[in-house]
Motif scaffolding. Sequence first.
Motif, mmCIF file in Angstrom:
data_model
loop_
_atom_site.group_PDB
_atom_site.id
_atom_site.type_symbol
_atom_site.label_atom_id
_atom_site.label_comp_id
_atom_site.label_asym_id
_atom_site.label_seq_id
_atom_site.Cartn_x
_atom_site.Cartn_y
_atom_site.Cartn_z
ATOM 1 N N ASP A 1 5.284 -49.856 -2.529
ATOM 2 C CA ASP A 1 5.661 -48.590 -3.172
ATOM 3 C C ASP A 1 5.103 -48.502 -4.587
ATOM 4 O OD1 ASP A 1 6.992 -47.695 -0.958
ATOM 5 O OD2 ASP A 1 8.979 -48.326 -1.656
ATOM 6 N N ASP B 1 1.531 -47.532 -4.231
ATOM 7 C CA ASP B 1 1.408 -46.107 -3.892
ATOM 8 C C ASP B 1 1.547 -45.218 -5.127
ATOM 9 O OD1 ASP B 1 0.912 -46.363 -1.189
ATOM 10 O OD2 ASP B 1 3.026 -46.301 -0.619
ATOM 11 N N ARG B 2 2.416 -45.614 -6.044
ATOM 12 C CA ARG B 2 2.609 -44.817 -7.254
ATOM 13 C C ARG B 2 1.330 -44.743 -8.077
ATOM 14 N NH1 ARG B 2 7.125 -46.705 -11.536
ATOM 15 N NH2 ARG B 2 5.818 -48.591 -11.417
#
Length: 491
Positions: free
Chosen positions: A379, A382-383
């Motif tokens: 995650d 992904d940011r």
Amino acid sequence: MSTSTTRPEPTTSRPSLARLREIAPYLSRWLATQVECRQVPGAQVAVRLGEELVLSEAYGVADLATGQPLTTEHIFRVASHSKTFTAVAVLQLVEQGRLRLDDTVADVLEDYRETPLAQVTVRELLSHTGGVIRDGVDSDFWQLDRPFPDADALLAVALEHGATYEPQEHFKYSNIGYGVLGAMVEQVTGTGYAEHVTSAVLAPLGLTSTTPELTDAALATAVTGHSRPHGRTRDRVTVDHVGTGALAAATGFASTAEELSRFFGALALGSGELLTDRSLRLMHRPESTFTRRGVQVSYGMGLIGATIGERRTVGHSGGFPGQITRTMVDPATGLVVCVLTNAVDGPAETLATGLVQLVDVLTKDSADWQALPDGVTPDDLDRLTGRYLSLWGEVDVVRGGDRLVMLDPTTPGPLDALEEVRAIDATTLRVEDKDGFGGSGERVPFEIDEEGRVVRLRITGVSSWPEETYLARRGASWTHAPGQAAPVPAS
């Protein structure tokens, strides 16, 4: 020319279907950027893994004059892809014992017994090693100045100008040779070429939008072809639709990217839908290997061989007035990419190659990469992904599994400016160590706002911003000539 029977084995593995689906949105964005930067009127694209269609998209317009948006349902002339359909039909007849690869033209076609092509074999026609003239001495049908040759005109070309070389002397690509193969299919089957390939090749795969010739019914959804940009205004000229007569077996087919990828997927080993693996290996194996513009090229039976990185592919290109197309399939894994464009300068070859390169980069096994640092999750990666702009250009940060890469989506190939980057922590990447002019070994810090969004990154110390942020910044200060409206900032 080499006629070696050695077939190099691919060393790349089968991409994960799940990973391909994950990266499909980025593949689509990269393609959209390429179409925009290259000013291609339209491009239709499909990516498939075995029976699974992973990506099917259309970009741009079907016709510049009307501005009609291009869709995945539009039909393209796929031109020399026709040779692969013809090769499959011929090898089916060979498997059925109705034709032999060593049969000569004279063995099958009585009218051709007095032509210079009489002793050319089926195998030599399939592999372009029969020395047959390419299109004849007057081939202005490619300029649409006159009709494509009918059966009588094809025979006349074979009789008067058929042989340029002796068989096996050179690889010599020939549309006339494949026209002769079409006549042989008709003679052996007792039916018209289009009727036979429709029942024997298209129907078993359920290809309802694919036709051996662009029919009147198909014209309703056919794209408009376009010339190169001409003159100071760089206008493109539209190209009319025409029939291909007795050269349909060489260049007549029309299809969509989805259906064309389905057909080429059926040519992967183990498919068993159209041919046995024995016949497929005959198609895949190079009959000729030669160097063209510094690049090694091979040709089998109705298939062009191309090695991209470590992945060996077979497939075909197509060039029709106003339309350029390209399909590649990895015969070992069933990975297929198909790109159809509606302009004579359409970059179908480079887009298809770029797609294969992106797939290999972004589906690379994470075992070849370092583990994520403690406390860093997918995650977090992904940011950091997205498109970032500066005055110097664009950079995409893209995730493939637990790996990140940075690349310029506007360069002709995705590997041209690609750099591997590793996570140091949740907001900092480090460019891999390598010789070069870029940021090798340097850190790439990301600034994150209170809502957890990236507001800026620095590459070699130079700031880049998320696309919308950058456009708003430049729109507010961009200089413009008197009398011109200022650019509107992005919202």
